[in-house]
Scaffold this motif. Structure first.
Motif, PDB file in Angstrom:
ATOM      1  N   LEU A 153      37.435  43.279  36.971  1.00 59.49           N
ATOM      2  CA  LEU A 153      36.811  42.818  38.202  1.00 59.49           C
ATOM      3  C   LEU A 153      37.861  42.561  39.281  1.00 59.49           C
ATOM      4  O   LEU A 153      37.703  42.974  40.440  1.00 59.49           O
ATOM      5  CB  LEU A 153      36.007  41.553  37.931  1.00 59.49           C
ATOM      6  CG  LEU A 153      35.338  40.880  39.132  1.00 59.49           C
ATOM      7  CD1 LEU A 153      34.359  41.835  39.820  1.00 59.49           C
ATOM      8  CD2 LEU A 153      34.621  39.606  38.694  1.00 59.49           C
ATOM      9  N   SER A 154      38.941  41.893  38.899  1.00 58.21           N
ATOM     10  CA  SER A 154      40.014  41.616  39.863  1.00 58.21           C
ATOM     11  C   SER A 154      40.639  42.895  40.383  1.00 58.21           C
ATOM     12  O   SER A 154      40.873  43.037  41.591  1.00 58.21           O
ATOM     13  CB  SER A 154      41.092  40.742  39.208  1.00 58.21           C
ATOM     14  OG  SER A 154      40.584  39.464  38.882  1.00 58.21           O
ATOM     15  N   MET A 205      38.321  44.587  42.848  1.00 54.81           N
ATOM     16  CA  MET A 205      38.269  43.915  44.151  1.00 54.81           C
ATOM     17  C   MET A 205      39.549  44.138  44.943  1.00 54.81           C
ATOM     18  O   MET A 205      39.505  44.361  46.160  1.00 54.81           O
ATOM     19  CB  MET A 205      37.997  42.421  43.957  1.00 54.81           C
ATOM     20  CG  MET A 205      36.580  42.109  43.485  1.00 54.81           C
ATOM     21  SD  MET A 205      36.130  40.341  43.595  1.00 54.81           S
ATOM     22  CE  MET A 205      37.207  39.630  42.341  1.00 54.81           C
ATOM     23  N   ILE A 245      34.893  43.540  48.760  1.00 57.85           N
ATOM     24  CA  ILE A 245      34.936  42.906  47.436  1.00 57.85           C
ATOM     25  C   ILE A 245      33.525  42.662  46.904  1.00 57.85           C
ATOM     26  O   ILE A 245      33.299  42.708  45.688  1.00 57.85           O
ATOM     27  CB  ILE A 245      35.758  41.604  47.417  1.00 57.85           C
ATOM     28  CG1 ILE A 245      35.083  40.487  48.225  1.00 57.85           C
ATOM     29  CG2 ILE A 245      37.181  41.841  47.861  1.00 57.85           C
ATOM     30  CD1 ILE A 245      35.630  39.112  47.886  1.00 57.85           C
ATOM     31  N   TYR A 301      32.366  44.059  43.334  1.00 60.50           N
ATOM     32  CA  TYR A 301      31.796  43.144  42.339  1.00 60.50           C
ATOM     33  C   TYR A 301      30.517  43.745  41.758  1.00 60.50           C
ATOM     34  O   TYR A 301      30.331  43.797  40.541  1.00 60.50           O
ATOM     35  CB  TYR A 301      31.501  41.812  43.031  1.00 60.50           C
ATOM     36  CG  TYR A 301      31.267  40.623  42.126  1.00 60.50           C
ATOM     37  CD1 TYR A 301      32.203  39.604  42.041  1.00 60.50           C
ATOM     38  CD2 TYR A 301      30.095  40.494  41.397  1.00 60.50           C
ATOM     39  CE1 TYR A 301      31.991  38.486  41.245  1.00 60.50           C
ATOM     40  CE2 TYR A 301      29.862  39.394  40.596  1.00 60.50           C
ATOM     41  CZ  TYR A 301      30.822  38.383  40.523  1.00 60.50           C
ATOM     42  OH  TYR A 301      30.591  37.285  39.718  1.00 60.50           O
ATOM     43  N   THR A 309      31.226  46.885  39.598  1.00 59.84           N
ATOM     44  CA  THR A 309      31.811  46.532  38.303  1.00 59.84           C
ATOM     45  C   THR A 309      30.745  46.027  37.350  1.00 59.84           C
ATOM     46  O   THR A 309      30.718  46.383  36.168  1.00 59.84           O
ATOM     47  CB  THR A 309      32.904  45.470  38.486  1.00 59.84           C
ATOM     48  OG1 THR A 309      33.917  45.977  39.358  1.00 59.84           O
ATOM     49  CG2 THR A 309      33.544  45.099  37.151  1.00 59.84           C
ATOM     50  N   ALA A 330      40.424  36.242  39.382  1.00 59.69           N
ATOM     51  CA  ALA A 330      39.189  36.782  39.944  1.00 59.69           C
ATOM     52  C   ALA A 330      38.579  35.817  40.953  1.00 59.69           C
ATOM     53  O   ALA A 330      38.191  36.214  42.065  1.00 59.69           O
ATOM     54  CB  ALA A 330      38.189  37.081  38.823  1.00 59.69           C
ATOM     55  N   LEU A 349      38.201  36.013  45.418  1.00 60.84           N
ATOM     56  CA  LEU A 349      36.998  35.679  46.179  1.00 60.84           C
ATOM     57  C   LEU A 349      37.279  34.567  47.189  1.00 60.84           C
ATOM     58  O   LEU A 349      36.848  34.637  48.339  1.00 60.84           O
ATOM     59  CB  LEU A 349      35.883  35.280  45.210  1.00 60.84           C
ATOM     60  CG  LEU A 349      34.502  35.024  45.798  1.00 60.84           C
ATOM     61  CD1 LEU A 349      33.425  35.466  44.808  1.00 60.84           C
ATOM     62  CD2 LEU A 349      34.294  33.535  46.124  1.00 60.84           C
ATOM     63  N   TRP A 404      29.917  33.880  46.537  1.00 64.75           N
ATOM     64  CA  TRP A 404      29.842  34.145  45.096  1.00 64.75           C
ATOM     65  C   TRP A 404      28.390  34.208  44.639  1.00 64.75           C
ATOM     66  O   TRP A 404      27.999  35.105  43.886  1.00 64.75           O
ATOM     67  CB  TRP A 404      30.604  33.065  44.333  1.00 64.75           C
ATOM     68  CG  TRP A 404      30.783  33.357  42.868  1.00 64.75           C
ATOM     69  CD1 TRP A 404      30.593  34.548  42.236  1.00 64.75           C
ATOM     70  CD2 TRP A 404      31.205  32.438  41.858  1.00 64.75           C
ATOM     71  NE1 TRP A 404      30.872  34.434  40.889  1.00 64.75           N
ATOM     72  CE2 TRP A 404      31.240  33.156  40.640  1.00 64.75           C
ATOM     73  CE3 TRP A 404      31.546  31.091  41.877  1.00 64.75           C
ATOM     74  CZ2 TRP A 404      31.612  32.543  39.433  1.00 64.75           C
ATOM     75  CZ3 TRP A 404      31.923  30.496  40.675  1.00 64.75           C
ATOM     76  CH2 TRP A 404      31.957  31.214  39.476  1.00 64.75           C
ATOM     77  N   THR A 428      26.540  37.464  45.845  1.00 63.97           N
ATOM     78  CA  THR A 428      27.076  38.657  45.193  1.00 63.97           C
ATOM     79  C   THR A 428      26.749  38.659  43.707  1.00 63.97           C
ATOM     80  O   THR A 428      26.258  39.659  43.160  1.00 63.97           O
ATOM     81  CB  THR A 428      28.602  38.725  45.385  1.00 63.97           C
ATOM     82  OG1 THR A 428      28.903  38.656  46.775  1.00 63.97           O
ATOM     83  CG2 THR A 428      29.164  40.011  44.812  1.00 63.97           C
ATOM     84  N   HIS A 429      27.012  37.550  43.054  1.00 61.72           N
ATOM     85  CA  HIS A 429      26.771  37.460  41.612  1.00 61.72           C
ATOM     86  C   HIS A 429      25.275  37.488  41.302  1.00 61.72           C
ATOM     87  O   HIS A 429      24.841  38.124  40.336  1.00 61.72           O
ATOM     88  CB  HIS A 429      27.386  36.173  41.058  1.00 61.72           C
ATOM     89  CG  HIS A 429      27.265  36.040  39.586  1.00 61.72           C
ATOM     90  ND1 HIS A 429      28.143  36.642  38.701  1.00 61.72           N
ATOM     91  CD2 HIS A 429      26.358  35.388  38.805  1.00 61.72           C
ATOM     92  CE1 HIS A 429      27.797  36.364  37.459  1.00 61.72           C
ATOM     93  NE2 HIS A 429      26.711  35.604  37.499  1.00 61.72           N
ATOM     94  N   SER A 440      23.864  41.013  41.540  1.00 60.11           N
ATOM     95  CA  SER A 440      24.389  41.793  40.416  1.00 60.11           C
ATOM     96  C   SER A 440      23.647  41.444  39.130  1.00 60.11           C
ATOM     97  O   SER A 440      23.227  42.328  38.369  1.00 60.11           O
ATOM     98  CB  SER A 440      25.889  41.515  40.234  1.00 60.11           C
ATOM     99  OG  SER A 440      26.627  41.862  41.386  1.00 60.11           O
TER     100      SER A 440
END
Length: 228
Positions: free
Chosen positions: A74-75, A78, A96, A100, A103, A134, A138, A175, A178-179, A182
């Motif tokens: 992930l890192s 990004m 990024i 994210y 990934t 990671a 962000l 976060w 985005t998270h 996903s």
């Protein structure tokens, strides 16, 4: 079958640790976390269930190694996205967010291990470093989007150190959006939309782009509101 897993001939190449990780990746891809067992991973690597104990100790140790790889991937994704954005004049924060999502969708099994409820060795040094990196990326990109000047390295700071940070709300917003999107995709919670003409590809093309644009717009508005 994943590289390094010996298959019918059994484990034979001298790197048991990598063979087990490769087998774990294959099991996660095919069966998800619910079908993940140390015995099945050992079987695919062509070794006895007791053999991996030297490298991982138990199932938690193997999952921790997979989660560490997940954070690293992930890192890396990004950071690559940031470099490409800088080169092309694109928006770093949007880059990024896109990385994210990509990934997560590329390896949903690994993503669930990284952020799921399965037991991990939370005090493992490698896992902690990978997770901090990671989260730090962000944080860095959110603060840069807000026009902040940073005097320390966010890639090594504990998340708890931001408890009184004035930008914590913006960081959590970036976060969470985005998270959350996903996770909804890989958990099938948007399945009814994926059945429409164009499927997931259309969903991503239209709406992930809109969500990222909303995210960037909101961060820019906060920057304007605080007079940065």
């Amino acid at each position: 079958m994943a590289m390094g897993v010996a298959g019918r001939g059994g484990y034979h190449h001298g790197d048991l640790r990598q063979a087990m990780i490769d087998a774990a990746e294959a099991v996660l891809a095919e069966k998800g976390v619910d079908g993940f067992t140390l015995r099945e991973c050992a079987r695919r690597a062509g070794v006895s269930p007791a053999a991996p104990a030297h490298h991982f100790g138990n199932l938690v140790g193997l999952l921790t190694a997979v989660a560490t790889l997940g954070f690293d991937e992930l890192s890396d994704a990004m950071e690559t996205a940031v470099a490409e954005a800088v080169s092309s004049g694109g928006d770093r924060l949007a880059a990024i967010a896109d990385a994210y999502l990509a990934t997560a969708l590329a390896r949903p099994g690994r993503f669930r291990v990284v952020f799921g409820r399965l037991g991990l060795k939370r005090g493992d040094d490698a896992l902690m470093r990978a997770g901090l990196r990671a989260f730090g990326i962000l944080v860095r990109e959110t603060k840069l989007a807000l026009g902040r000047q940073m005097t320390d390295d966010p890639l090594t700071r504990l998340p708890s150190s931001y408890s009184e940070d004035a930008d914590l709300g913006a960081i959590l917003f970036v976060w969470s959006l985005t998270h959350g999107f996903s996770t909804m995709l890989i958990d099938g919670q948007l399945g009814s939309f994926e059945t429409l003409p164009g499927g997931r590809e259309r969903l991503l093309k239209l709406y992930s782009q809109q969500l990222v644009q909303l995210l960037v717009s909101a961060v820019r508005q906060r920057r304007s509101d605080v007079g940065a």
